[in-house]
Design a protein around this motif. Sequence first.
Motif, short mmCIF file in Angstrom:
data_model
loop_
_atom_site.label_atom_id
_atom_site.label_comp_id
_atom_site.label_asym_id
_atom_site.label_seq_id
_atom_site.Cartn_x
_atom_site.Cartn_y
_atom_site.Cartn_z
N MET A 1 0.98 -1.32 0.03
CA MET A 1 0.03 -0.27 0.04
C MET A 1 0.76 1.30 -0.03
N ALA A 2 0.90 1.89 -1.12
CA ALA A 2 1.58 3.17 -0.84
C ALA A 2 0.67 4.26 -0.26
N ASP A 34 5.22 9.29 -5.02
CA ASP A 34 5.25 8.33 -6.11
C ASP A 34 5.18 6.78 -5.52
N PRO A 35 3.91 6.24 -6.06
CA PRO A 35 3.76 4.90 -5.51
C PRO A 35 4.62 4.00 -5.84
N ASP A 36 5.38 4.04 -6.83
CA ASP A 36 6.68 3.08 -7.19
C ASP A 36 7.61 3.21 -6.41
N ASP A 63 -3.02 4.83 0.03
CA ASP A 63 -3.77 4.92 -1.33
C ASP A 63 -4.41 3.92 -1.82
N GLU A 65 -5.70 3.14 -4.52
CA GLU A 65 -5.43 2.79 -5.78
C GLU A 65 -4.24 1.74 -5.78
N HIS A 66 -3.49 1.66 -4.73
CA HIS A 66 -2.18 1.21 -4.60
C HIS A 66 -1.94 0.15 -3.39
N LYS A 67 -2.80 -0.82 -3.30
CA LYS A 67 -2.68 -1.61 -2.15
C LYS A 67 -1.75 -2.59 -2.32
N GLU A 68 -1.10 -2.78 -1.28
CA GLU A 68 0.20 -3.89 -1.46
C GLU A 68 0.25 -4.35 -0.06
N GLU A 72 5.01 -7.39 -0.10
CA GLU A 72 5.15 -6.82 -1.41
C GLU A 72 5.92 -5.46 -1.25
N LYS A 76 9.67 -4.29 -2.59
CA LYS A 76 9.93 -3.16 -3.32
C LYS A 76 11.10 -2.32 -2.87
#
Length: 84
Positions: A1-2, A34-36, A63, A65-68, A72, A76
Amino acid sequence: MALLITEKCINCDMCDPECPNEAITFGAEIYEIDPDKCTECVGHYEKPTCQSVCPITNCIIIDPEHKETNDELLEKFVKLQGLV
């Protein structure tokens, strides 16, 4: 999740220098993440430092839109640090 900086941001510049992944930059109107590059500080700290230093409650949120998963996020972190 960012993480995501919401429109509540007052551009205080507290979060940007605290990000160990350099994921936070000043956008068109407010700071952006930056979600990346965002690992929610997994691999660095116990909890996200940007949230810890932000003076506005609920300004920096998960966020949707960016669930991790934590795994994960750790993967990253390893890639961003060049540990692979």
